[in-house]
Structure formats: C-alpha cells, structure tokens
Design a protein around this motif. Sequence first.
Motif, PDB file in Angstrom:
ATOM      1  N   ASP A 186      -1.598  -3.807  12.459  1.00 18.47           N
ATOM      2  CA  ASP A 186      -1.712  -5.091  12.487  1.00 18.47           C
ATOM      3  C   ASP A 186      -0.645  -5.772  11.567  1.00 18.47           C
ATOM      4  O   ASP A 186       0.009  -6.841  11.927  1.00 18.47           O
ATOM      5  N   THR A 187      -0.317  -5.008  10.375  1.00 18.38           N
ATOM      6  CA  THR A 187       0.581  -5.543   9.385  1.00 18.38           C
ATOM      7  C   THR A 187       1.775  -4.706   9.041  1.00 18.38           C
ATOM      8  O   THR A 187       1.512  -3.424   9.212  1.00 18.38           O
ATOM      9  N   ALA A 188       2.629  -4.977   8.432  1.00 20.61           N
ATOM     10  CA  ALA A 188       3.824  -4.148   7.949  1.00 20.61           C
ATOM     11  C   ALA A 188       3.112  -3.427   6.594  1.00 20.61           C
ATOM     12  O   ALA A 188       3.858  -2.352   6.443  1.00 20.61           O
ATOM     13  N   VAL A 189       2.302  -3.888   6.061  1.00 21.54           N
ATOM     14  CA  VAL A 189       1.817  -3.133   4.749  1.00 21.54           C
ATOM     15  C   VAL A 189       0.871  -1.841   5.341  1.00 21.54           C
ATOM     16  O   VAL A 189       1.194  -0.768   4.761  1.00 21.54           O
ATOM     17  N   CYS A 205     -10.227  -6.432   0.416  1.00 19.29           N
ATOM     18  CA  CYS A 205      -8.980  -6.768  -0.263  1.00 19.29           C
ATOM     19  C   CYS A 205      -7.991  -5.972   0.037  1.00 19.29           C
ATOM     20  O   CYS A 205      -6.781  -6.305   0.227  1.00 19.29           O
ATOM     21  N   VAL A 206      -8.305  -4.636   0.611  1.00 19.15           N
ATOM     22  CA  VAL A 206      -7.022  -3.817   1.120  1.00 19.15           C
ATOM     23  C   VAL A 206      -6.483  -4.344   2.177  1.00 19.15           C
ATOM     24  O   VAL A 206      -5.286  -4.010   2.180  1.00 19.15           O
ATOM     25  N   TYR A 207      -7.321  -4.880   3.157  1.00 25.18           N
ATOM     26  CA  TYR A 207      -6.605  -5.488   4.366  1.00 25.18           C
ATOM     27  C   TYR A 207      -5.981  -6.700   4.172  1.00 25.18           C
ATOM     28  O   TYR A 207      -4.987  -7.097   4.940  1.00 25.18           O
ATOM     29  N   GLN A 208      -6.572  -7.612   3.366  1.00 22.55           N
ATOM     30  CA  GLN A 208      -6.115  -9.042   3.359  1.00 22.55           C
ATOM     31  C   GLN A 208      -4.959  -9.114   2.227  1.00 22.55           C
ATOM     32  O   GLN A 208      -4.505 -10.213   2.243  1.00 22.55           O
ATOM     33  N   CYS A 209      -4.968  -8.393   1.311  1.00 25.80           N
ATOM     34  CA  CYS A 209      -3.651  -8.473   0.484  1.00 25.80           C
ATOM     35  C   CYS A 209      -2.328  -8.497   1.247  1.00 25.80           C
ATOM     36  O   CYS A 209      -1.896  -7.433   1.659  1.00 25.80           O
TER      37      CYS A 209
END
Length: 503
Positions: free
Chosen positions: A7-10, A182-186
């Motif tokens: 989903d994300t670059a993170v 919070c891990v996924y949303q940060c």
Amino acid sequence: MENRLFDTAVQELKYKVLVELIRAYDKGLDNNIYHEIPIKIMPGPKASLRCCVYKERAILQERLKLAMGGDKTNPNVVEVIDIACDECPVDGIFVTPACRGCISHRCAEVCPRGAISIVDKRSVVDKSKCIECGKCTEACPYNAIILQKRPCVRSCKAGAIKVDEDKKAVIDNDKCVGCGACVYQCPFGAISDKSYVLDALDMIKNSDGNKNYKVYALIAPAIVAQFNYARIEQIVTGMHKLGFHQVIETALGADLTLAHEAEELAERGTLTSSCCPSFVKYVEKNFPDLVKYISSTPSPMVMAGKLIKALDPTGKVIFVGPCTSKKFEYKQEGAKDYIDCVLSFEELQAFLDARDVDVSTLEDTVLDNASYYGRIFARSGGLTEGVAKMAKDMGFDAKPVAMSGLEECRKQLLMLKVGKSPFNFFEGMACEGGCVNGALCLHHGPKSLTDVNKYGELAREKSVENSVKLFKLSGAKAHDDGAAGEAAATSDKPAAKKPTKKK
C-alpha cells in the motif's frame, strides 16, 4: 519487487531492510550491517525521502534495530523512532487560507472560550484558550477552519498516543492494546513494529533441515488475500523451500475456537470473543466490569499451536499473520508454551525474496486443514456466522453481533455495560473489516474480503466436526487458566444450562 503490492512506500522501506537483514544473516551477522545496509538502501548522494541522505541512513539504522528485535526493555511490540518523528504539524485548530474574512464571524460567535478573534479581517485562534471542541469548524461556511490531529493520534482508538514537549509521538503502554493502527497510518513510518525474524531464522537453521526438531508454520486465513501474484498453494510450496517442515492453516484452530466458544455461550448466556488479543486487552483496560464475559477459549493461533504441540512436543511453531497483536500475544502466559515465534505477511514476503524464492513459478502444495467457518474468521462477521450456525444446531438462540474496529466495539460494549444490549454474543475485532485489514498486511481493501469468502467456499469441510475430533484425539486441552479463564470462572452471572441438541 515486480508484481508485488504494498500500500505504501513505508512498507516497501521496511521490506528492504528486512530483505537485507536476512541476506546478511545468511552470510554471518556482524556490526558492519549498521553501516553497510543503510548505504545500500540509500546510496545517495541526493536524499530521496528526507532533508539529507545522512538523516535517511540514521533512520534506517533505527529501522534495522527494530528488525532485529528492538528495545528489549520495552515490553510493547510497537515503538516510536524518535528521529523519524519530526514532520507532522502540532495538533489543534487551524485557520486555512480559505478564510474569506466574512463579516458574520460565526466562528467567533460559537467559540465557548473566546479563543477566536478577527485580525485584519481574518480569523485568528488563540491556542492558549482553545479547547479544540470543533464548534468553529462546523460554523465556518467556507470550511476554512480545521481541527488537525496527527495521523497516529487520530488512528489510535485506544487513546494511547500523545505528543510530548519535543513534538514527538509517545505511546502510553498502559493504554496501548497493540492493534498496530498507528504503524500503518503513520505517513513517515516513525512508528513501527518489532520484528522477530532473526528468532525464526535461528529456529529453522538450528533444526538442521528438520532433523533435530520439526518447524511448523501456522498461516492465518487472511493470507489468501495478500500474495496476489501467486496461488496460496504456491506460497505453501515456497515456505517449504524456506525450511518449514509443514504448513498448517490457523483456520484449523479457528474451527476449534468456534466450537468451544459456542459451548461457552450456551453455558454462560452472554459471551465476548477471545480471538483478537487487542480486543481482549481493550476490554480489560477500558471495561474491567465486562472482563467476566470474555471467553476463556484461547485464540485460533493458540488452539492450533496446542494441537501441533500435542502431536509433536518437540516441534517449533511459527505463526505467520497480518497483525501486531499476535506479536505480543505469543509471549503471554497461556500462549508462549504453544507458539515459538510470530512473523508478519510483510516479513514472509521479505523472507521469500531474500532467499530468491519466486513462488509464482512453483508447483502447488495442497492445503486443506480447515472448514469454511474456520477460514472466514479472517473477516469481521466470520465468527458470528459460525456461532449462529452452531447455536442453531445445538438448539439454542444465539444473538451475535460483529464489532468491526475499536470504535464499534466501544459502542456495543457500552450497551452491554448498562444492560441495554439486545445481543448475547459479541465478536470483537480491533481492525476494521477484521484480520484482512491487519496493520501488517501487504495491502488492504474490499477485495480482501471477497478473497476470504471465496477461500472459505473452497474448503472441503463445511463444518467444524472433524477439526474437533482431531483435537480431542490429540489429548490437548481446550482452555487455559489465564486471565480470561479466571474471569469466566468468577463471573457473577449464573451459568445457563447447556441445551440438548434438537432431534
């Protein structure tokens, strides 16, 4: 990374760190990895994510520490990377450039503390007076005033995240339930989960090809919606190549949990589920009066682990799933004797790629351990569907409700607390949509729910009967003497007489 979906670059950054760590493990770990891996991932000379390449590398060193187990003195599986937490604005009410300097001044009129004044025809907020009630945001006809919260604070429905005087996120372990939202949303990846991948690598290596002991992988049913470039049967084959002796569906444990929770509901009259450890922790911390209703039945992960350990006492069991909460659950009393390590789907992807295992080219390995009901545990409502079916078969009336996400859990638990709930079985999932949207999934979305339903339909077994028979034959025990079990035993609610099955 071709055909991989994050989903994300993170997530991709976490993945790259894990891949390089596993490759370094295979060559023999030494302290040079703290210098070499960050440079390999961020070669420079120009920065791609932060102000400079040196800060990027410093943050990668912290990510590497988390990938190696993180702060051993911090019992939480979720940690804040301080150096990475510096880009978000301070929370509060903000007046945006959309303010038109209107003459009605509705924002100032509705403010209960007189925190808004008009300066040069524009609204100005006095932060020392503002209580962030949000009334001005609703009154502004141009939506020019906003209540801004950091993504981590907004995502935490347990109220466990605050911002300190240095403007860094701080996790209150006394409130945290380990859901990982919070891990996924940060958006900066400043909050992350600890990895136990080195423990898993050691277990597989020390087994000496499963000669000294056998290493079993328990895969959560949500896995079917994750690796969209390959079939689940190919993933199983790939896991064998990684060194696992056998891959078993955690859905088998879900079958067992379902059967026992249905029996408990019949005996006790009112029950909340125990499948999601973050939900259980949320009840314990926020609704202590309702702890007596928590099922004493262990989670599907633990139930499946018990079965494996009963059949092979020397075996090692590694759970592979979508959430952070399993990472704290497996170290707790009642679980640590049956589960030896936990990996996420993100970590499994990194493990496969670090070892150059292209599962999309592999043959299929049949996987058919569980029933339809066990497999649909991965989504919100799966447990309630199974409980309703078993209750009907047992001859009593179940009135279940599926609570998707902690906000919905709070609403329903409040109703139960004041005696106004029409339901008698409460399925609690900390993640909205259920495990298919766990924080450590590769990707999230409605397609995941569809995939889980299809996977359930493919199960040869449509009932939990055979799973229960296998569990009983193994000699494993269904219950633990943990907190939930004690709560059930000390419940002040009279136990309902178990009904006989209709003929």
